[in-house]
Design an enzyme around this catalytic site. Structure first.
Site, PDB file in Angstrom:
ATOM      1  N   TYR A 148       0.902  -1.074  -0.064  1.00 49.65           N
ATOM      2  CA  TYR A 148       0.071   0.051  -0.066  1.00 49.65           C
ATOM      3  C   TYR A 148       0.848   1.273   0.024  1.00 49.65           C
ATOM      4  O   TYR A 148       0.193   2.336  -0.604  1.00 49.65           O
ATOM      5  CB  TYR A 148      -0.815  -0.019   1.125  1.00 49.65           C
ATOM      6  CG  TYR A 148      -2.387  -0.815   0.908  1.00 49.65           C
ATOM      7  CD1 TYR A 148      -2.985  -0.421  -0.133  1.00 49.65           C
ATOM      8  CD2 TYR A 148      -2.332  -2.038   1.371  1.00 49.65           C
ATOM      9  CE1 TYR A 148      -4.278  -1.351  -0.537  1.00 49.65           C
ATOM     10  CE2 TYR A 148      -3.330  -2.934   1.066  1.00 49.65           C
ATOM     11  CZ  TYR A 148      -4.353  -2.307   0.216  1.00 49.65           C
ATOM     12  OH  TYR A 148      -5.401  -3.405  -0.202  1.00 49.65           O
ATOM     13  N   GLN A 197     -15.408   3.289  -5.300  1.00 48.01           N
ATOM     14  CA  GLN A 197     -14.813   2.141  -4.678  1.00 48.01           C
ATOM     15  C   GLN A 197     -13.341   2.387  -4.651  1.00 48.01           C
ATOM     16  O   GLN A 197     -12.594   1.447  -4.260  1.00 48.01           O
ATOM     17  CB  GLN A 197     -15.243   1.040  -5.433  1.00 48.01           C
ATOM     18  CG  GLN A 197     -16.607   0.565  -5.526  1.00 48.01           C
ATOM     19  CD  GLN A 197     -16.908  -0.527  -6.310  1.00 48.01           C
ATOM     20  OE1 GLN A 197     -16.841  -1.606  -6.105  1.00 48.01           O
ATOM     21  NE2 GLN A 197     -17.304  -0.144  -7.650  1.00 48.01           N
ATOM     22  N   HIS A 227     -14.608   2.397  -0.256  1.00 56.03           N
ATOM     23  CA  HIS A 227     -13.612   1.506   0.262  1.00 56.03           C
ATOM     24  C   HIS A 227     -12.551   2.093   0.797  1.00 56.03           C
ATOM     25  O   HIS A 227     -11.299   1.388   0.901  1.00 56.03           O
ATOM     26  CB  HIS A 227     -13.354   0.723  -1.022  1.00 56.03           C
ATOM     27  CG  HIS A 227     -14.264  -0.454  -1.394  1.00 56.03           C
ATOM     28  ND1 HIS A 227     -14.224  -0.997  -2.713  1.00 56.03           N
ATOM     29  CD2 HIS A 227     -15.602  -0.876  -0.740  1.00 56.03           C
ATOM     30  CE1 HIS A 227     -15.533  -1.689  -2.839  1.00 56.03           C
ATOM     31  NE2 HIS A 227     -16.251  -1.528  -1.626  1.00 56.03           N
ATOM     32  N   CYS A 231      -5.894   4.264  12.742  1.00 59.77           N
ATOM     33  CA  CYS A 231      -4.988   3.738  13.654  1.00 59.77           C
ATOM     34  C   CYS A 231      -5.842   2.381  14.427  1.00 59.77           C
ATOM     35  O   CYS A 231      -6.856   2.558  14.796  1.00 59.77           O
ATOM     36  CB  CYS A 231      -5.079   4.637  15.040  1.00 59.77           C
ATOM     37  SG  CYS A 231      -3.889   4.120  16.467  1.00 59.77           S
ATOM     38  N   THR A 263     -16.746  -0.544 -13.115  1.00 58.42           N
ATOM     39  CA  THR A 263     -16.603  -1.384 -12.182  1.00 58.42           C
ATOM     40  C   THR A 263     -17.116  -2.776 -12.703  1.00 58.42           C
ATOM     41  O   THR A 263     -18.082  -3.079 -13.552  1.00 58.42           O
ATOM     42  CB  THR A 263     -17.376  -1.076 -10.875  1.00 58.42           C
ATOM     43  OG1 THR A 263     -17.389  -2.385  -9.952  1.00 58.42           O
ATOM     44  CG2 THR A 263     -18.749  -0.707 -11.277  1.00 58.42           C
ATOM     45  N   SER A 264     -16.423  -3.987 -12.091  1.00 59.94           N
ATOM     46  CA  SER A 264     -16.753  -5.450 -12.699  1.00 59.94           C
ATOM     47  C   SER A 264     -17.881  -5.914 -11.932  1.00 59.94           C
ATOM     48  O   SER A 264     -18.305  -6.967 -12.669  1.00 59.94           O
ATOM     49  CB  SER A 264     -15.804  -6.051 -12.372  1.00 59.94           C
ATOM     50  OG  SER A 264     -15.405  -6.302 -11.151  1.00 59.94           O
ATOM     51  N   ASN A 294     -19.019   1.086 -19.228  1.00 62.42           N
ATOM     52  CA  ASN A 294     -18.113  -0.004 -18.816  1.00 62.42           C
ATOM     53  C   ASN A 294     -17.385  -0.366 -20.229  1.00 62.42           C
ATOM     54  O   ASN A 294     -18.038  -0.441 -21.214  1.00 62.42           O
ATOM     55  CB  ASN A 294     -18.569  -1.209 -17.938  1.00 62.42           C
ATOM     56  CG  ASN A 294     -17.351  -1.818 -16.974  1.00 62.42           C
ATOM     57  OD1 ASN A 294     -16.683  -0.945 -16.538  1.00 62.42           O
ATOM     58  ND2 ASN A 294     -17.574  -2.921 -16.711  1.00 62.42           N
TER      59      ASN A 294
HETATM   60  P1  OAD Z   1     -12.135  -4.549 -11.207  1.00 60.90           P
HETATM   61  O1  OAD Z   1     -10.688  -4.505 -11.496  1.00 60.90           O
HETATM   62  O2  OAD Z   1     -12.778  -5.691 -10.625  1.00 60.90           O
HETATM   63  O3  OAD Z   1     -13.034  -3.943 -12.526  1.00 60.90           O
HETATM   64  C1  OAD Z   1     -12.500  -2.980 -13.462  1.00 60.90           C
HETATM   65  C2  OAD Z   1     -13.554  -2.587 -14.575  1.00 60.90           C
HETATM   66  O4  OAD Z   1     -13.428  -1.569 -15.133  1.00 60.90           O
HETATM   67  C3  OAD Z   1     -13.737  -3.804 -15.414  1.00 60.90           C
HETATM   68  O5  OAD Z   1     -15.215  -4.386 -15.533  1.00 60.90           O
HETATM   69  C4  OAD Z   1     -13.080  -3.456 -16.663  1.00 60.90           C
HETATM   70  O6  OAD Z   1     -13.802  -3.917 -17.775  1.00 60.90           O
HETATM   71  C5  OAD Z   1     -13.631  -1.952 -16.583  1.00 60.90           C
HETATM   72  N1  OAD Z   1     -12.641  -1.100 -17.196  1.00 60.90           N
HETATM   73  C6  OAD Z   1     -11.290  -1.323 -17.562  1.00 60.90           C
HETATM   74  N2  OAD Z   1     -10.696  -0.088 -18.134  1.00 60.90           N
HETATM   75  C7  OAD Z   1     -11.634   0.614 -18.339  1.00 60.90           C
HETATM   76  C8  OAD Z   1     -11.752   1.849 -19.067  1.00 60.90           C
HETATM   77  N3  OAD Z   1     -10.816   2.447 -19.563  1.00 60.90           N
HETATM   78  N4  OAD Z   1     -13.140   2.453 -19.093  1.00 60.90           N
HETATM   79  C9  OAD Z   1     -14.098   1.981 -18.556  1.00 60.90           C
HETATM   80  N5  OAD Z   1     -14.223   0.641 -18.060  1.00 60.90           N
HETATM   81  C10 OAD Z   1     -13.011   0.178 -17.944  1.00 60.90           C
HETATM   82  O7  OAD Z   1     -12.459  -3.238 -10.320  1.00 60.90           O
HETATM   83  P2  OAD Z   1     -13.584  -2.669  -9.304  1.00 60.90           P
HETATM   84  O8  OAD Z   1     -14.991  -3.188  -9.882  1.00 60.90           O
HETATM   85  O9  OAD Z   1     -13.529  -1.411  -9.088  1.00 60.90           O
HETATM   86  O10 OAD Z   1     -11.715  -2.964  -3.184  1.00 60.90           O
HETATM   87  O11 OAD Z   1     -13.322  -3.478  -8.117  1.00 60.90           O
HETATM   88  C11 OAD Z   1     -14.255  -3.700  -6.720  1.00 60.90           C
HETATM   89  C12 OAD Z   1     -13.358  -3.653  -5.586  1.00 60.90           C
HETATM   90  O12 OAD Z   1     -12.610  -4.657  -5.728  1.00 60.90           O
HETATM   91  C13 OAD Z   1     -12.350  -2.452  -5.518  1.00 60.90           C
HETATM   92  O13 OAD Z   1     -12.637  -1.293  -4.903  1.00 60.90           O
HETATM   93  C14 OAD Z   1     -11.075  -3.483  -4.558  1.00 60.90           C
HETATM   94  C15 OAD Z   1     -11.473  -4.429  -5.006  1.00 60.90           C
HETATM   95  O14 OAD Z   1     -11.361  -5.690  -4.020  1.00 60.90           O
HETATM   96  C16 OAD Z   1     -10.951  -2.618  -2.070  1.00 60.90           C
HETATM   97  O15 OAD Z   1      -9.776  -2.580  -2.399  1.00 60.90           O
HETATM   98  C17 OAD Z   1     -11.296  -2.576  -0.838  1.00 60.90           C
END
Ligand code: OAD
Length: 234
Positions: free
Chosen positions: A56, A91, A109, A117, A177-178, A202
């Site tokens: 991190y 997120q 998140h 802390c 977001t996925s 997306n």
């Molecule tokens: P993911 O990595 O799971 O998904 C990213 C999404 O973004 C996918 O659906 C891709 O198709 C899409 N993507 C990639 N490039 C893109 C672009 N240029 N334009 C538009 N879309 C694009 O990420 P999140 O869904 O954000 O939690 O993941 C959710 C959570 O999982 C995160 O917040 C994290 C992780 O665990 C924590 O860190 C607590």
């Protein structure tokens, strides 16, 4: 369709991808070489604090090398110009929405630029490394600070505020977001249940694509700009 006044926007890693930040579930299924489950859990932090803190610290330091992209800027413009209620729920743990100028937003998140802390529960802005076990500004104890990130198994921040905004939303938009992680993945169903129109922007259809009234496929830097122009300029 009812008139749109209240908007809730959910963003994920895809909105920051074009700024150069890796998504969590890329083609190799790894986040910067790690499975998110191996790095994003309280158990991982207890088992291997050096690995997790170093990881991190590197993500926090990397923020200085990236800039908001056109999607962040378009959302900040929407935030500034939209006269109805608006809430950007991200997120993402980066700071690119706020650096683009968004104000009506929250980090469900957690944030890389914040430390939590474990001794006193205090949260405070944090810009540097945590690996050396610095003292907490609130309780003064050293070694208790961890990244202020919601790990798997922990409760996301501000859920009550988010639920209330979803209940009042006329439009819910999910960007980059996925749909793999709950509760965020379920927001579309909540918003729909309370009568909102729902739109997904997306690069690929998400796991919950079928829940949305409309899905537009493409890069956030293009789709978000077009959608904001449509909303503000007609
Ligand atoms: P993911 O990595 O799971 O998904 C990213 C999404 O973004 C996918 O659906 C891709 O198709 C899409 N993507 C990639 N490039 C893109 C672009 N240029 N334009 C538009 N879309 C694009 O990420 P999140 O869904 O954000 O939690 O993941 C959710 C959570 O999982 C995160 O917040 C994290 C992780 O665990 C924590 O860190 C607590």
């Amino acid at each position: 369709m009812r008139d749109i006044s209240n908007i809730v926007i959910l963003t994920g890693a895809g909105v920051s991808a074009e700024s150069g930040l890796a998504t969590f579930r890329g083609p190799d299924g790894l986040w910067e070489g790690h499975r998110v489950e191996d790095i994003c859990t309280p158990q991982a932090l207890a088992r291997d604090p050096v690995l997790v803190q170093t990881f991190y610290d590197a993500r926090r330091a990397a923020l200085a090398t990236v800039e908001p992209n056109a999607a962040h800027r378009a959302l900040a413009r929407l935030d500034a110009e939209w006269t109805g209620d608006l809430l950007i729920v991200t997120q993402n743990v980066d700071d690119l929405h706020e650096r683009a100028g968004a104000v009506r937003m929250l980090h469900m998140h957690g944030e890389l630029k914040s430390a939590l802390c474990r001794r006193c529960g205090g949260r405070a802005p944090w810009a540097t490394d945590l690996i050396d076990g610095p003292a907490c500004g609130a309780c003064g104890q050293a070694g208790g600070l961890r990244p202020d990130i919601v790990f798997f198994g922990e409760m996301p921040y501000q859920m009550e505020r988010i639920e209330a905004a979803l209940e009042d939303a006329d439009l819910f938009v999910s960007i980059g977001t996925s749909g793999a992680v709950y509760p965020a993945a379920g927001f579309v169903q909540t918003a729909r249940h309370y009568g909102a129109q729902t739109l997904e922007l997306n690069l690929d259809p998400s796991a919950g694509s079928h829940f949305f009234h409309e899905t537009r496929i493409g890069p956030a830097s293009q789709l978000v700009v077009e959608w904001v122009d449509e909303l503000l300029d007609g």
